[in-house]
Design a protein around this motif. Structure first.
Motif, short mmCIF file in Angstrom:
data_model
loop_
_atom_site.label_atom_id
_atom_site.label_comp_id
_atom_site.label_asym_id
_atom_site.label_seq_id
_atom_site.Cartn_x
_atom_site.Cartn_y
_atom_site.Cartn_z
N SER A 144 0.83 -1.20 0.00
CA SER A 144 0.00 0.00 0.00
C SER A 144 0.87 1.26 0.00
CB SER A 144 -0.92 -0.01 1.22
OG SER A 144 -1.76 1.13 1.23
N ALA A 145 1.91 1.26 0.81
CA ALA A 145 2.81 2.42 0.87
C ALA A 145 3.55 2.62 -0.44
CB ALA A 145 3.79 2.24 2.02
N GLU A 146 3.96 1.53 -1.07
CA GLU A 146 4.68 1.62 -2.35
C GLU A 146 3.78 2.16 -3.45
OE1 GLU A 146 6.15 -2.36 -2.83
OE2 GLU A 146 7.28 -2.24 -0.96
N HIS A 147 2.55 1.69 -3.49
CA HIS A 147 1.59 2.22 -4.47
C HIS A 147 1.40 3.72 -4.30
CE1 HIS A 147 -0.56 -1.89 -5.31
NE2 HIS A 147 0.59 -1.77 -5.94
N ASP A 148 1.26 4.15 -3.06
CA ASP A 148 1.05 5.56 -2.78
C ASP A 148 2.27 6.39 -3.19
OD1 ASP A 148 -0.75 7.60 -1.45
OD2 ASP A 148 1.09 7.89 -0.28
#
Length: 264
Positions: free
Chosen positions: A204-208
């Protein structure tokens, strides 16, 4: 004048559940392999397939796209979709290796090269509408995961939204050609990541981070973030519990070799 006789095969509605497009593609591919859909035969119209399989147009389009990526069918503008003569495929994986962890890692390496460039171009060419679309796809992915789903379709849509923002039809075409293999690898990585909360948070953090770089118009940062996302996906596969491969991993990797001829 097209003298090819119309296809007479009739298909039954598919079983409700996950991966409807795969079920449709499998059914059509089985007819092709059995020779009931011969080379040069025209597939039923999209409307006819929707009615026979009792699915949406989107599902049928995804299924046909998968068959195209496997080199089984080809579209003729203004005419329809026809069965192709299957020749040599550059994506000729060995069956034993493709059901292994290494095969999935290799496919993620292919994704890394493509996704990094796509993200960089998206940062240079994105519009506000693109940013909203990518952000919405992240929200839908998070929602799917929170609801207990695997998020495969939502993950694919997230990367598709970025590709569309890059506005390079050749890159999009390449991704569509590789679609079957990319989706197969995504299923494995998503299934592995769903087993650990820390993996899910990382994704999730990488996508953001990719979205923020694209939104900022920072092509270098977008490329770096997208490449790092794929690098981390490989690390997560390498850190997977051995039981994952003994259970779900190998089974989920099987679509990577669906329909491909054996290596000569």
């Amino acid at each position: 004048m097209n003298l090819t006789p119309p296809m007479t095969a009739q298909f039954k509605p598919i079983t409700p559940g996950a991966y409807l497009s795969d079920q449709v593609a499998d059914a059509l591919a089985a007819e092709i392999r059995a020779g009931r859909l011969a080379v040069g035969a025209k597939l039923p119209t999209e409307a006819a397939l929707v009615e026979q399989f009792a699915v949406s147009r989107t599902v049928v389009r995804e299924a046909v796209s998968r068959l195209k990526s496997l080199g089984l069918v080809d579209s003729r503008q203004g005419s329809g979709v026809y069965v192709k003569e299957v020749g040599f495929s550059p994506l000729n994986f060995d069956a034993k290796s493709t059901v292994s962890r290494q095969a999935v890692i290799q496919m993620v390496e292919v994704r890394r090269a493509l996704e990094a460039e796509v993200a960089g171009l998206a940062a240079q060419r994105r519009t506000q509408a693109d940013i909203k679309r990518i952000g919405k796809s992240i929200a839908l992915l998070d929602k799917a995961v929170q609801a207990g789903g695997d998020g495969v379709d939502e993950d694919v849509q997230y990367h598709r939204a970025i590709a569309e923002a890059a506005r390079n039809p050749f890159l999009i075409g390449t991704l569509e050609y590789l679609g079957q293999f990319l989706r197969g690898a995504t299923r494995v990585t998503r299934a592995n990541e769903a087993r650990r909360a820390d993996f899910a948070r990382q994704v999730s953090a990488e996508h953001d981070k990719i979205l923020r770089a694209i939104e900022a118009g920072d092509a270098a940062a977008a490329r770096k973030a997208a490449a790092r996302h794929m690098d981390n996906a490989i690390l997560r596969i390498e850190q997977a519990d051995p039981a994952f491969w003994q259970q779900a991993g190998v089974q989920l990797a099987r679509p990577l070799v669906f329909g491909l001829p054996p290596r000569s």
